[in-house]
Design a protein around this motif. Structure first.
Motif, PDB file in Angstrom:
ATOM      1  N   ILE A 129      17.994   9.221  37.244  1.00  0.00           N
ATOM      2  CA  ILE A 129      18.762   7.981  37.148  1.00  0.00           C
ATOM      3  C   ILE A 129      17.900   6.904  36.479  1.00  0.00           C
ATOM      4  O   ILE A 129      16.744   6.701  36.843  1.00  0.00           O
ATOM      5  CB  ILE A 129      19.292   7.527  38.536  1.00  0.00           C
ATOM      6  N   VAL A 130      18.462   6.254  35.450  1.00  0.00           N
ATOM      7  CA  VAL A 130      17.702   5.238  34.717  1.00  0.00           C
ATOM      8  C   VAL A 130      18.415   3.877  34.716  1.00  0.00           C
ATOM      9  O   VAL A 130      17.845   2.875  34.297  1.00  0.00           O
ATOM     10  CB  VAL A 130      17.428   5.658  33.258  1.00  0.00           C
ATOM     11  N   GLY A 131      19.679   3.849  35.160  1.00  0.00           N
ATOM     12  CA  GLY A 131      20.374   2.562  35.154  1.00  0.00           C
ATOM     13  C   GLY A 131      21.745   2.665  35.777  1.00  0.00           C
ATOM     14  O   GLY A 131      22.165   3.740  36.223  1.00  0.00           O
ATOM     15  N   MET A 132      22.407   1.499  35.836  1.00  0.00           N
ATOM     16  CA  MET A 132      23.790   1.448  36.312  1.00  0.00           C
ATOM     17  C   MET A 132      24.556   0.649  35.279  1.00  0.00           C
ATOM     18  O   MET A 132      24.019  -0.273  34.662  1.00  0.00           O
ATOM     19  CB  MET A 132      23.877   0.711  37.653  1.00  0.00           C
ATOM     20  N   ILE A 133      25.817   1.007  35.093  1.00  0.00           N
ATOM     21  CA  ILE A 133      26.618   0.228  34.149  1.00  0.00           C
ATOM     22  C   ILE A 133      27.916  -0.220  34.820  1.00  0.00           C
ATOM     23  O   ILE A 133      28.551   0.563  35.533  1.00  0.00           O
ATOM     24  CB  ILE A 133      26.889   1.021  32.848  1.00  0.00           C
ATOM     25  N   THR A 134      28.240  -1.499  34.648  1.00  0.00           N
ATOM     26  CA  THR A 134      29.482  -2.044  35.182  1.00  0.00           C
ATOM     27  C   THR A 134      30.292  -2.588  34.004  1.00  0.00           C
ATOM     28  O   THR A 134      29.766  -2.750  32.916  1.00  0.00           O
ATOM     29  CB  THR A 134      29.223  -3.208  36.167  1.00  0.00           C
ATOM     30  N   SER A 135      31.561  -2.907  34.272  1.00  0.00           N
ATOM     31  CA  SER A 135      32.371  -3.449  33.168  1.00  0.00           C
ATOM     32  C   SER A 135      31.854  -4.819  32.766  1.00  0.00           C
ATOM     33  O   SER A 135      32.025  -5.261  31.637  1.00  0.00           O
ATOM     34  CB  SER A 135      33.848  -3.514  33.555  1.00  0.00           C
ATOM     35  N   ARG A 136      31.162  -5.488  33.700  1.00  0.00           N
ATOM     36  CA  ARG A 136      30.578  -6.793  33.372  1.00  0.00           C
ATOM     37  C   ARG A 136      29.522  -6.646  32.261  1.00  0.00           C
ATOM     38  O   ARG A 136      29.454  -7.469  31.355  1.00  0.00           O
ATOM     39  CB  ARG A 136      29.944  -7.384  34.635  1.00  0.00           C
ATOM     40  N   ASP A 137      28.710  -5.573  32.361  1.00  0.00           N
ATOM     41  CA  ASP A 137      27.702  -5.337  31.317  1.00  0.00           C
ATOM     42  C   ASP A 137      28.367  -5.210  29.957  1.00  0.00           C
ATOM     43  O   ASP A 137      27.878  -5.732  28.956  1.00  0.00           O
ATOM     44  CB  ASP A 137      26.911  -4.042  31.605  1.00  0.00           C
ATOM     45  N   ILE A 138      29.498  -4.502  29.933  1.00  0.00           N
ATOM     46  CA  ILE A 138      30.198  -4.285  28.663  1.00  0.00           C
ATOM     47  C   ILE A 138      30.767  -5.603  28.149  1.00  0.00           C
ATOM     48  O   ILE A 138      30.624  -5.943  26.977  1.00  0.00           O
ATOM     49  CB  ILE A 138      31.324  -3.241  28.839  1.00  0.00           C
ATOM     50  N   THR A 139      31.376  -6.370  29.055  1.00  0.00           N
ATOM     51  CA  THR A 139      31.961  -7.657  28.650  1.00  0.00           C
ATOM     52  C   THR A 139      30.893  -8.567  28.059  1.00  0.00           C
ATOM     53  O   THR A 139      31.071  -9.127  26.982  1.00  0.00           O
ATOM     54  CB  THR A 139      32.592  -8.354  29.876  1.00  0.00           C
ATOM     55  N   LEU A 140      29.778  -8.702  28.770  1.00  0.00           N
ATOM     56  CA  LEU A 140      28.712  -9.597  28.306  1.00  0.00           C
ATOM     57  C   LEU A 140      28.193  -9.187  26.937  1.00  0.00           C
ATOM     58  O   LEU A 140      28.036 -10.006  26.040  1.00  0.00           O
ATOM     59  CB  LEU A 140      27.547  -9.590  29.298  1.00  0.00           C
ATOM     60  N   HIS A 141      27.963  -7.888  26.792  1.00  0.00           N
ATOM     61  CA  HIS A 141      27.411  -7.387  25.544  1.00  0.00           C
ATOM     62  C   HIS A 141      28.402  -7.594  24.399  1.00  0.00           C
ATOM     63  O   HIS A 141      28.038  -8.026  23.306  1.00  0.00           O
ATOM     64  CB  HIS A 141      27.070  -5.904  25.683  1.00  0.00           C
ATOM     65  N   THR A 142      29.670  -7.305  24.673  1.00  0.00           N
ATOM     66  CA  THR A 142      30.703  -7.456  23.652  1.00  0.00           C
ATOM     67  C   THR A 142      30.775  -8.898  23.171  1.00  0.00           C
ATOM     68  O   THR A 142      30.799  -9.176  21.976  1.00  0.00           O
ATOM     69  CB  THR A 142      32.076  -7.050  24.222  1.00  0.00           C
TER      70      THR A 142
END
Lengths: 316, 112
Positions: A129-142
């Motif tokens: 395991i190297v990380g976690m991804i949430t939809s917030r991460d995607i929103t911020l990056h987008t």
């Protein structure tokens, strides 16, 4: 085919969206600071961890090996059944759905559409395991990527949509030692350029040159004038005075050289950067000086007006 | 970090609030009492730290498209400066701190 809920990653998506989805990898946007628990941690501690970190789910790990996921839903069930002192391994979901760090972002978006989970663990090629991804991460990056792209488009559009200027001439008299009004000519020129929506970079260059020339007239000459001619292709500034002339032009053009007295310095000038600054921003720089007066003529080119496709068609 | 946040963190006095006061993130800082040195700046969204309280401070800030000015050494802006700052939509704040102390404090705020 099932209709996508999120209207991105379609054949007619703009290039920036496709780039965003295909060029960036999950490892670029995932959270790398993972809050995790071991299998023997009790549910009560999980509750504290979630509360303190403001998260609603976390991975259960043994070292770097992912064992399962514990969510706020599991926690509520345990709370309802009075099992808060049991180890997390009894309540977690085993075999969670995972993503890999090398996958493009569109995989994550697809997963969020396909499953109802709020987060996915991210594994590397060794299944660690190297990380976690949430939809917030995607929103911020987008939003970050799109902001950058829109700013770039706006900046380039500004160059293209400046209005036609024709031939504007402005004349500003400049009085010796009148520091109170020094800068009015450059402010005036700046305003005209802004009204014609000239790009910011060019405006800044022109304003800097005009301002330095104006200050030179105020500080070093017996008085003179600034004449500015603006055409569709370039901006020409002529600064001329009644004397006493520049003794050594080469010296005056070298950075740091100044003949300014303390009084001029107290006004914020006399750094010996005036003429070098003017020269730096100019495309053409001419100087003539005698004891009867100095004349400096500079030209700054304007970026071309970009013709739109529709105008080209009309011309044909 | 916005000028508003900086002004509050550094206990500055606010004189004029431009539209960028609470809107724009400060990206660069230029500190000098010599305006020609300021005019060399090419960055966007910058603030100017200076002890020079003349109208030329405001005009220079306008030419480099600065978003705001911090006047140091406990100097108060002259009335003409306030009028110009409003005309150019610039934020003008002042502090009792010296140039050195202000630079150090701003550096720390922008890099943490």
């Amino acid at each position: 085919m099932i209709k996508k809920i999120i209207p991105v990653y379609e054949n007619n998506s703009p290039i920036v969206i496709l780039d965003l989805l295909l060029e960036y990898k999950i490892s670029d946007i995932m959270s790398k600071n993972i809050v995790s628990v071991g299998p023997n941690v009790i549910m009560r501690e999980v509750k504290t961890l979630m509360k303190n970190n403001g998260i609603s789910g976390l991975p259960v790990v043994n070292g770097k090996r992912l064992l399962g996921i514990i969510s706020i839903e599991d926690l509520l069930n345990a709370l309802e059944d009075g099992l808060m002192d049991e180890p997390v391994s009894k309540h977690m979901s085993r075999n969670p759905v995972v993503l890999e760090e090398q996958m493009p972002i569109n995989f994550a978006i697809d997963y969020f559409e396909k499953y109802s989970y709020n987060r996915f663990p991210v594994l590397n090629s060794n299944k660690e395991i190297v990380g976690m991804i949430t939809s917030r991460d995607i929103t911020l990056h987008t939003i970050t990527v799109m902001n950058k792209e829109i700013k770039r488009l706006e900046d380039s559009a500004k160059q293209g949509i400046r209005t036609e200027i024709g031939n504007i001439i402005r004349r500003y008299p400049v009085v010796q030692n009148d520091f109170k009004n020094a800068g009015k000519a450059s402010s005036g020129i700046k305003k005209v350029l802004q009204e014609h929506r000239v790009n910011r970079k060019t405006i800044r260059a022109v304003a800097t040159a005009a301002y330095e020339l104006e200050i030179n007239l105020v500080a070093h000459s017996l008085g003179g004038e600034i004449i500015c001619r603006i055409t569709d292709n370039h901006i020409e500034i002529l600064a001329r005075d009644k004397g006493p002339g520049i003794k050594d032009i080469d010296l005056a053009l070298s950075e740091g050289y100044s003949t300014a007295n303390d009084w001029i310095r107290s006004m914020g000038f006399g750094a010996g950067m005036g003429l070098p600054n003017v020269k730096r921003v100019s495309d053409i720089f001419n100087i003539n000086s005698s004891e009867n007066g100095t004349e400096i003529r500079i030209v700054i080119n304007l970026p071309e007006i970009i013709k739109t496709d529709s105008t080209k068609k009309v011309q044909k | 970090m916005t000028i508003e946040k900086l002004a509050s963190d550094l206990c500055c006095q606010n004189h004029t609030k431009g539209s960028s006061f609470s809107q724009v993130e400060i990206e660069h800082v230029v500190a000098s009492d010599l305006m020609s040195e300021v005019l060399v700046a090419e960055e966007e969204n910058l603030i100017l730290i200076t002890a020079l309280n003349t109208e030329q401070t405001i005009r220079t800030a306008n030419i480099v498209d600065a978003v705001g000015i911090i006047l140091v050494n406990g100097k108060s802006p002259q009335p003409g400066m306030l009028k110009l700052a409003k005309e150019f939509d610039l934020s003008l704040i002042s502090t009792q701190k010296t140039m050195f102390e202000t630079c150090a404090a701003v550096f720390q705020k922008l890099n943490t």
